[in-house]
Scaffold this active site. Sequence first.
Site, PDB file in Angstrom:
ATOM      1  N   ASP A 186      -3.823   5.844 -18.030  1.00 61.16           N
ATOM      2  CA  ASP A 186      -4.983   5.107 -17.510  1.00 61.16           C
ATOM      3  C   ASP A 186      -6.286   5.877 -17.720  1.00 61.16           C
ATOM      4  O   ASP A 186      -7.296   5.312 -18.150  1.00 61.16           O
ATOM      5  CB  ASP A 186      -4.801   4.807 -16.017  1.00 61.16           C
TER       6      ASP A 186
ATOM      7  N   SER B 161      -8.422   2.371 -10.530  1.00 53.45           N
ATOM      8  CA  SER B 161      -8.455   3.765 -10.064  1.00 53.45           C
ATOM      9  C   SER B 161      -8.973   4.697 -11.157  1.00 53.45           C
ATOM     10  O   SER B 161      -9.851   5.524 -10.903  1.00 53.45           O
ATOM     11  CB  SER B 161      -7.086   4.215  -9.566  1.00 53.45           C
TER      12      SER B 161
HETATM   13  P1  ADP Z   1      -5.175  -0.088  -9.875  1.00 50.47           P
HETATM   14  O1  ADP Z   1      -5.562   1.206 -10.484  1.00 50.47           O
HETATM   15  O2  ADP Z   1      -4.088  -0.777 -10.636  1.00 50.47           O
HETATM   16  O3  ADP Z   1      -6.311  -1.009  -9.628  1.00 50.47           O
HETATM   17  P2  ADP Z   1      -4.476   1.650  -7.696  1.00 50.47           P
HETATM   18  O4  ADP Z   1      -3.696   1.452  -6.449  1.00 50.47           O
HETATM   19  O5  ADP Z   1      -4.053   2.725  -8.623  1.00 50.47           O
HETATM   20  O6  ADP Z   1      -4.528   0.230  -8.443  1.00 50.47           O
HETATM   21  O7  ADP Z   1      -5.997   1.950  -7.331  1.00 50.47           O
HETATM   22  C1  ADP Z   1      -6.670   1.097  -6.444  1.00 50.47           C
HETATM   23  C2  ADP Z   1      -7.427   1.925  -5.415  1.00 50.47           C
HETATM   24  O8  ADP Z   1      -8.532   2.602  -6.042  1.00 50.47           O
HETATM   25  C3  ADP Z   1      -8.059   1.095  -4.330  1.00 50.47           C
HETATM   26  O9  ADP Z   1      -7.144   0.826  -3.288  1.00 50.47           O
HETATM   27  C4  ADP Z   1      -9.196   1.995  -3.867  1.00 50.47           C
HETATM   28  O10 ADP Z   1      -8.709   3.016  -3.015  1.00 50.47           O
HETATM   29  C5  ADP Z   1      -9.632   2.654  -5.158  1.00 50.47           C
HETATM   30  N1  ADP Z   1     -10.751   1.906  -5.775  1.00 50.47           N
HETATM   31  C6  ADP Z   1     -10.778   1.341  -7.007  1.00 50.47           C
HETATM   32  N2  ADP Z   1     -11.983   0.776  -7.243  1.00 50.47           N
HETATM   33  C7  ADP Z   1     -12.746   0.978  -6.155  1.00 50.47           C
HETATM   34  C8  ADP Z   1     -14.092   0.642  -5.781  1.00 50.47           C
HETATM   35  N3  ADP Z   1     -14.883  -0.051  -6.584  1.00 50.47           N
HETATM   36  N4  ADP Z   1     -14.524   1.032  -4.563  1.00 50.47           N
HETATM   37  C9  ADP Z   1     -13.725   1.728  -3.734  1.00 50.47           C
HETATM   38  N5  ADP Z   1     -12.465   2.069  -4.029  1.00 50.47           N
HETATM   39  C10 ADP Z   1     -11.959   1.712  -5.211  1.00 50.47           C
HETATM   40 MG    MG Z   2      -4.300   2.925 -10.670  1.00 51.56          MG
END
Ligand code: ADP
Ligand code: MG
Length: 363
Positions: free
Chosen positions: A167, A125
Amino acid sequence: MACVTRESLAAEFARHYPGPASPKFWRAPGRINLIGEHTDYNLGFVMPMAIGFSTYVAAAPSHDGKLHAYSTNLNDAREWTPGSLQPAGDWGDYVAGVAKVLVDYQPMNLLIHSEVPTGAGLSSSAALELSVALALLDGRMMEPLDLVRLCRRAENEFVGVPCGIMDQFISGLAKENTALRIDCRGLEYEVVTLPRDVVVVAVNSMVKHELGNSAYRTRVAECAAAARMLGVENLREATTDGGDKRARHVVSENARVEEFRAACAAGDLHKMGELFVASHRSLQHDYEVSCEELDFLVDTAITIDGVYGARMTGGGFGGCTVNLVAPDQVDAFETSITQVYRNRYQIEARVYRSTPAAGAGPF
Ligand code: ADP
Ligand code: MG
């Protein structure tokens, strides 16, 4: 796109946004938090490092007055007009949120491609927020700390996740070959060099329990309540835990970050490993944000030769563990941990060897 290059991004960009525009390229990394878990929103200490997995954005001005975003990972597109930057409850909120807090509105075509596994505790994220922010700034300068603060605001206020600043901070400001020890109260940081004779290895449990999101909010609220009970502004100021389990985790975890920093400086790998395990036990029993699979990975890892310590990393309820492993034992560790995990859960864990990478910038 197996190996991400400017050429591969440009080709994808041209496929989704036909026309003569030549895009610019931006990149922001995911991260592993070494120690200091659930302390950032309590204004305490954390020690994350950026990893070799990044989110990339290819970007060029759009000519229809709209902001467009396409994620290759999700094979999904979003678009906004000047009046439509509102939360919709999906991944587009990370993009729209950054646009809203950063520049209000920018007609751009964005192609997003990420190597960071999503929802695995490696902060896909923040990598998304920072890479989109750089793309929307389009080369305009902004104080890095201001950029980091704005990306956090986008996640807090627009996406609606009450996260701390770790983060975004590490994705924005990481330095190659070092971790950062960040004081989340004053936002001062210092670089921390890890001993050379250890490898940081993340193991992805490949599970994510739904409870995670609601529990995160509950913990934020519980910490605020504990601070009130202790008569302090926030748990960073607490010197005792008053018998409260959540406060005990935060107070002891802040102390562990400082001890870990000293152990790193002394090259004391055994102490570093001990602190990892103590951090995990605190998250498991006092903060109660671990889960069966993460506990199993940690309990297994610490019985394997060459492993100094292991702990969950990230918000918890699934995602990754982080392990400190002797360099000549990493191959055997990978074979062993994946095999034991497969036998127990019939799940193929992924293993990522990580060296500290640089923070967000042009690609
Ligand atoms: P983390 O940050 O630990 O990976 P989070 O729940 O905070 O987990 O963030 C994940 C979310 O961020 C995904 O569910 C999506 O909504 C968004 N996200 C992250 N990377 C992408 C991407 N490459 N394309 C689209 N959405 C993304
Ligand atoms: Mg996150």
